[in-house]
Design an enzyme around this catalytic site. Structure first.
Site, PDB file in Angstrom:
ATOM      1  N   LYS A 265      29.611  13.770  26.324  1.00  0.00           N
ATOM      2  CA  LYS A 265      30.345  14.873  25.715  1.00  0.00           C
ATOM      3  C   LYS A 265      31.846  14.647  25.759  1.00  0.00           C
ATOM      4  O   LYS A 265      32.385  14.172  26.759  1.00  0.00           O
ATOM      5  CB  LYS A 265      30.010  16.182  26.439  1.00  0.00           C
ATOM      6  CG  LYS A 265      30.583  17.415  25.752  1.00  0.00           C
ATOM      7  CD  LYS A 265      29.881  17.681  24.439  1.00  0.00           C
ATOM      8  CE  LYS A 265      30.544  18.789  23.630  1.00  0.00           C
ATOM      9  NZ  LYS A 265      31.809  18.349  22.997  1.00  0.00           N
TER      10      LYS A 265
ATOM     11  N   SER B  90      30.281  20.217  19.052  1.00  0.00           N
ATOM     12  CA  SER B  90      31.037  20.930  20.080  1.00  0.00           C
ATOM     13  C   SER B  90      31.283  22.381  19.677  1.00  0.00           C
ATOM     14  O   SER B  90      32.373  22.933  19.884  1.00  0.00           O
ATOM     15  CB  SER B  90      32.370  20.227  20.361  1.00  0.00           C
ATOM     16  OG  SER B  90      32.908  20.649  21.599  1.00  0.00           O
TER      17      SER B  90
ATOM     18  N   SER C 207      35.740  21.045  26.522  1.00  0.00           N
ATOM     19  CA  SER C 207      34.357  21.182  26.053  1.00  0.00           C
ATOM     20  C   SER C 207      33.336  20.356  26.827  1.00  0.00           C
ATOM     21  O   SER C 207      32.144  20.452  26.531  1.00  0.00           O
ATOM     22  CB  SER C 207      34.277  20.832  24.565  1.00  0.00           C
ATOM     23  OG  SER C 207      34.825  21.868  23.792  1.00  0.00           O
TER      24      SER C 207
ATOM     25  N   LYS D 122      30.328  22.127  28.202  1.00  0.00           N
ATOM     26  CA  LYS D 122      29.072  22.367  27.480  1.00  0.00           C
ATOM     27  C   LYS D 122      27.909  21.546  28.042  1.00  0.00           C
ATOM     28  O   LYS D 122      26.751  21.795  27.689  1.00  0.00           O
ATOM     29  CB  LYS D 122      29.272  22.068  25.993  1.00  0.00           C
ATOM     30  CG  LYS D 122      30.268  23.025  25.329  1.00  0.00           C
ATOM     31  CD  LYS D 122      30.412  22.725  23.850  1.00  0.00           C
ATOM     32  CE  LYS D 122      31.297  23.762  23.164  1.00  0.00           C
ATOM     33  NZ  LYS D 122      32.720  23.456  23.259  1.00  0.00           N
TER      34      LYS D 122
END
Length: 443
Positions: free
Chosen positions: A258, A151, A96, A99
């Site tokens: 992140k 997320s 993730s 992202k």
């Protein structure tokens, strides 16, 4: 004198030779022994005297900390300097942390207040979610919070369709954008980071992407938020989105970015922290369990403790002077057009050297203020660490002509005038004589 035993077995001459050889060997053994003792004494003395010096040198040289992660980097967010790395260019899945570019592209091309209706394909995305329902309407900003805090794969798909028209077009835009950032070893197959053989990056490429994203204030605001409430239309209430990045609570100065996890990618984290006017970005790929937080903290601590940013040149700072030919002043100052900031190991700033190879030896007036003069290159141990453009600090008009020049010019003009007048008078006299002779001859 030889003993009776020696006389019985050896002639007298051989006995003398044997004894001489024994004496020589004993002497050589004695000298070798003392030579070794002297060398040993000298070495011990040198180590005793210089030991503290060597110890300080060893202690002053920082080493990259031991990490569980398979790949990691630590970079300065302002200068982009790579301070330390482990397998920086090894291609790995990144889960993730994908992202980050999804959010960056959305912020660059979308409107935060734009309305997005959740389609079925977005809502049914597998993996982590911000818990949306088909037909719900969110703003782009609300979906970005769901994307970066919770997320949400549903948010990623919805934003991709909203910005790109469809997810495939958006993914092509993601790949194009990271090429522009210099991420040559990265490829995206989806906007969320779900496993795919064609979905990969490197620790260094991810740092480049994160650096570009953190240059935006709106991105920093979102990823630095610990919790945020968004509407929950289907329940006519609000839901709280809590950031998965534990460093925001655990690490002093943490302000992003992140997390990521899949079975293939394992634990991934792109973390940032700011201290003393500096921001560092740590990328950790394929770590394990709680070690991912420790890996990131070790990298950030190591970067803050062993490196610093140094201003090698400030805008308008004089770095050289250039002689001016035929100017009202004999020289013009060459000043830096922009700041030059470099990330260096502590103590290395004294070893930085400046070279002015492109600077002209002389320039002809007039010189305009801000006129390009050349470049100044900064090197450390023979390696180029940056350069700045040098421009003229002020204008230098051409030097006015001296008085004798104008006197000489007036004299030449007067002389030319006299020559022209004399030539005209001469021509007129010749014409009069010619006409007088014509009348004299008659018809």
């Amino acid at each position: 004198f030889p003993t009776e035993l020696e006389q019985e077995f050896f002639p007298v001459g051989q006995i003398i030779i044997v004894k001489k050889e024994k004496q020589w060997r004993q002497s050589m053994h004695y000298h070798q022994h003392w030579t070794k003792m002297c060398v040993f004494t000298i070495m011990v003395s040198v180590l005793f005297i210089l030991g503290p010096v060597f110890n300080n040198i060893i202690l002053a040289a920082p080493s990259v900390p031991e990490l569980v992660a398979e790949a990691a980097v630590i970079v300065d967010a302002d200068t982009g300097y790579l301070m330390g790395a482990k397998n920086a260019d090894v291609r790995l899945p990144m889960a993730s942390t994908t992202k980050i570019i999804t959010a960056l592209l959305t912020l660059e091309q979308g409107d935060l207040m734009g309305q997005v209706e959740m389609a079925e394909e977005a809502v049914l995305q597998e993996g982590s979610s911000m818990y949306t329902s088909i037909g719900e309407v969110y703003t782009v900003e609300e979906l970005l919070y769901g994307l970066m805090l919770n997320s949400g794969n549903d948010a990623a798909w919805a934003l991709a369709e909203h910005i790109g028209g469809d997810a495939d077009s958006f993914v092509r835009g993601m790949n194009k954008r990271v090429r522009e950032l210099g991420a040559a070893n990265t490829n995206f197959a989806n906007p969320s980071g779900l496993p795919d053989p064609d979905h990969y990056t490197t620790a260094y490429d991810m740092a480049l992407i994160a650096k570009a994203a953190m240059e935006r204030a709106d991105f920093c605001r979102i990823v630095g938020t610990k919790a945020h409430n968004v509407p929950w239309p289907v329940k006519e209430t609000e839901k709280q989105l809590v950031n998965h990045n534990k460093l925001l609570w655990r690490y002093e100065g943490a302000d992003g970015i992140k997390t990521g996890y899949t079975n293939e990618a394992r634990q991934c984290l792109v973390a940032s922290a700011s201290r003393g006017g500096r921001r560092l970005i740590a990328v950790v790929l394929k770590s394990e369990n709680e070690a991912v937080w420790n890996d990131a903290q070790l990298l950030l601590d190591w970067g803050f403790e062993n490196f610093d940013n140094y201003t090698l040149a400030s805008t308008g700072e004089k770095l050289a002077s250039v002689p001016v030919k035929r100017g009202q002043t004999d020289e013009v100052l060459a000043v830096a057009q922009q700041d030059m900031v470099a990330t260096l190991k502590r103590g290395e700033e004294e070893k930085v050297r400046v070279s002015l190879g492109e600077l002209p030896t002389e320039i002809l007036a007039p010189v305009e203020q801000g006129q390009h003069l050349g470049k100044a290159a900064f090197t450390l141990d023979g390696k180029n660490i940056g350069q700045v453009t040098l421009v003229a600090d002020s204008a230098v008009p051409r030097k006015p002509k001296p008085w004798w020049f104008w006197v000489g010019l007036l004299f030449l003009l007067w002389l030319l005038y006299e020559i022209i007048v004399w030539d005209l008078q001469r021509r007129r006299r010749r014409m009069r004589l010619k006409w007088a002779g014509f009348r004299y001859r008659g018809p």
